[in-house]
Design a protein around this motif. Structure first.
Motif, short mmCIF file in Angstrom:
data_model
loop_
_atom_site.label_atom_id
_atom_site.label_comp_id
_atom_site.label_asym_id
_atom_site.label_seq_id
_atom_site.Cartn_x
_atom_site.Cartn_y
_atom_site.Cartn_z
N TRP A 13 16.73 49.74 33.30
CA TRP A 13 16.59 48.63 32.35
C TRP A 13 15.13 48.19 32.25
O TRP A 13 14.64 47.87 31.16
N VAL A 14 14.43 48.20 33.36
CA VAL A 14 13.01 47.83 33.33
C VAL A 14 12.22 48.86 32.52
O VAL A 14 11.32 48.51 31.74
N ALA A 20 10.17 49.19 25.02
CA ALA A 20 10.23 48.22 23.93
C ALA A 20 8.94 47.41 23.84
O ALA A 20 8.42 47.14 22.74
N LEU A 21 8.40 47.01 25.00
CA LEU A 21 7.16 46.24 25.02
C LEU A 21 6.00 47.04 24.43
O LEU A 21 5.20 46.51 23.64
N ILE A 22 5.92 48.31 24.78
CA ILE A 22 4.83 49.16 24.28
C ILE A 22 4.95 49.36 22.78
O ILE A 22 3.96 49.28 22.04
N ALA A 46 10.92 48.31 40.84
CA ALA A 46 12.38 48.27 40.75
C ALA A 46 13.01 49.47 41.42
O ALA A 46 14.12 49.38 41.97
N TRP A 47 12.32 50.62 41.42
CA TRP A 47 12.90 51.82 42.01
C TRP A 47 12.66 51.90 43.51
O TRP A 47 13.58 52.26 44.27
N THR A 48 11.46 51.58 43.94
CA THR A 48 11.11 51.74 45.36
C THR A 48 11.29 50.47 46.19
O THR A 48 11.36 50.54 47.41
#
Length: 515
Positions: A13-14, A20-22, A46-48
């Protein structure tokens, strides 16, 4: 082969929010380097779940992108070094000057301008090619009866559009697209498809552009040239340039003062007469040898695809182009300067080439790094600092999870990728969106049974034709407008329908040819 369903977690999701932000930042016409860096940090976090690893991922993303794309920077640097060496000998002027004689009327001049711009831009990129064509050929075309707007259309469509969107010789665009699309996609496959699609798009755009300006073509008259020379570059160019992003626009603005228009044969003769007698012979030799050498490269590339001669795999084609450029550059420097000075001059040309390469492409590295983070495990693993077996394939997994919402129609998906590419080009940089269109192509192609290389080429068309310098005023189209002394928005308004018609036609052809 279909991968097993992977659960969607916070990192997915991040990553989606980062994309989307880019895209929104591109639509806003702002630079996307900072959003890319920020998104890379948040996805890695978010992953690590490790701030230390997330901070390291910012460096690792750009470093990974640099390793994957450095061959592109090297080819740009060597080709630019060669062009600089040819300028010292004035061989660049000699290469295009003979084509002035075939501009008998405005109709012929339009297509001659387009053809020469296309060839030169294919080998040296439009940014260095525009000043050369505009200084030597554009004045002759205007005297032949072609309106300045017609000259601007021919140069923009052929150079900023056709040549740059395929980037067949230097290979920057297909290299980025293929790398983002995945390890199974070769740059050569993307380049081959992009070449076909660029020729289709350009042919349609050139013909429709010709019909748009045909009624303004007049009889040859030197007075036309005098009136054109009396005009100044539109004063709004400086303001428009500030609305764009990336160093590409700045390069385009700087290019506008790089070469003085040579309005008549006398001025060309005077420019060539300034060459010392000892160099004149070599000036003529390199004006012939350089195009013949690259024609030979093209022949070798074509024969290799037909299974004849040396088999060029992977980056071999780009390596051949770069090697030929380096040898020609060293030879041109050798005949220009004494032995000791020639060693320094050659090194200076290479340094200037790298400066140009990093100015033109340096901003792409952190952007590509973010999209590589969402690509296959082989690219995301070194960015996250984890083993490949533990690395995610974020974008593919998101598409897999949403597969039941995606229409299983090849035309629909192809136009979706085309539009995504066009959106990314709104910021005025044709290459910044290629990591996104490449990643989307690699993820979406299996869902509709298309070759990822085909979708990547379609996305490349949308991104480069839009941001590369035909559909937005705050791109390197500024340089074309400055040289032609035509309001940049007038060029955009005139070229809009022909280019859009070309893109629609080429996208449909892509699905029909490679479905």
């Amino acid at each position: 082969m279909t991968m097993p369903q992977v659960p969607i977690v916070a990192a997915h999701w991040v990553y989606l929010l980062g994309v989307a932000l880019i895209v929104l930042t591109m639509i806003w016409r702002a630079n996307v380097v900072v959003p890319s860096v920020l998104a890379t940090f948040l996805v890695a976090l978010a992953w690590t779940h490790s701030p230390i690893a997330a901070l390291g991922s910012i460096f690792n993303a750009s470093f990974t992108a640099a390793k994957e794309l450095f061959n592109i920077f090297l080819v740009i640097a060597l080709m630019t070094a060669l062009l600089n060496a040819l300028k010292v000998l004035r061989s660049d002027i000699r290469m295009v000057e003979p084509f002035r004689t075939v501009m008998k009327d405005g109709h012929t001049a339009y297509f001659v301008l387009a053809g020469i711009t296309y060839v030169i831009s294919l080998f040296f990129w439009p940014t260095p090619a525009v000043p050369l064509v505009s200084a030597v050929l554009l004045p002759a075309a205007i005297a032949a009866g072609l309106p300045p707007l017609g000259g601007a259309l021919a140069i923009a469509i052929a150079g900023q559009g056709m040549a740059l969107s395929s980037d067949y010789v230097i290979g920057v665009a297909p290299g980025i697209s293929a790398k983002a699309a995945g390890v199974a996609v070769s740059a050569a496959a993307v380049a081959d498809r992009a070449l076909v699609l660029s020729l289709i798009t350009g042919s349609v755009a050139l013909l429709l552009g010709y019909f748009a300006i045909r009624k303004f073509i007049t009889k040859p008259d030197d007075g036309l040239l005098e009136r054109w020379q009396a005009k100044s570059s539109n004063g709004e160019l400086a303001r428009i340039a500030q609305e764009g992003t990336f160093d590409k626009v700045e390069l385009a603005r700087g290019t506008a003062g790089d070469q003085t228009p040579l309005a008549n044969q006398g001025q060309i003769d005077k420019a060539l007469a300034a060459i010392p007698d000892a160099r004149e012979k070599w000036s003529k030799i390199f004006a012939v040898v350089t195009p013949l050498a690259f024609l030979g490269v093209i022949v070798v590339m074509v024969l290799s695809k037909l299974g004849i001669g040396h088999d060029l795999k992977g980056g071999d084609a780009a390596a051949l182009v770069g090697g030929v450029a380096a040898v020609l550059m060293i030879w041109a420097s050798f005949v220009t300067d004494p032995l000791r000075e020639f060693l320094d001059t050659s090194a200076d040309h290479v340094t200037e080439g790298f400066i140009f390469a990093f100015k033109a492409m340096g901003s792409v590295l952190p952007i590509a790094g973010f999209f590589f983070l969402g690509a296959e495990q082989g690219l995301s693993a070194p960015i996250l600092g984890v083993p490949a077996a533990q690395a995610p394939n974020l974008l593919f997994e998101l598409v897999q999870a949403a597969q039941h919402w995606i229409p299983g129609n090849q035309v629909f998906v192809a136009f979706g990728v085309l539009i995504a590419g066009m959106i990314t080009g709104i910021d005025g940089s044709g290459f910044a969106g290629l990591p996104l269109t490449g990643s989307l192509s690699g993820a979406l192609a299996p869902t509709v049974g298309l070759d990822p290389a085909t979708l990547a080429a379609v996305g490349q068309m949308g991104a480069v034709w839009t941001g590369g310098g035909t559909l937005v005023a705050w791109s390197s189209l500024i340089a074309v407008a400055g040289f032609a002394r035509v309001p940049v928005f007038q060029i955009v308004q005139t070229v809009m329908v022909p280019v859009l018609a070309g893109l629609v036609t080429s996208t449909i052809c892509a699905v029909l040819i490679w479905h």
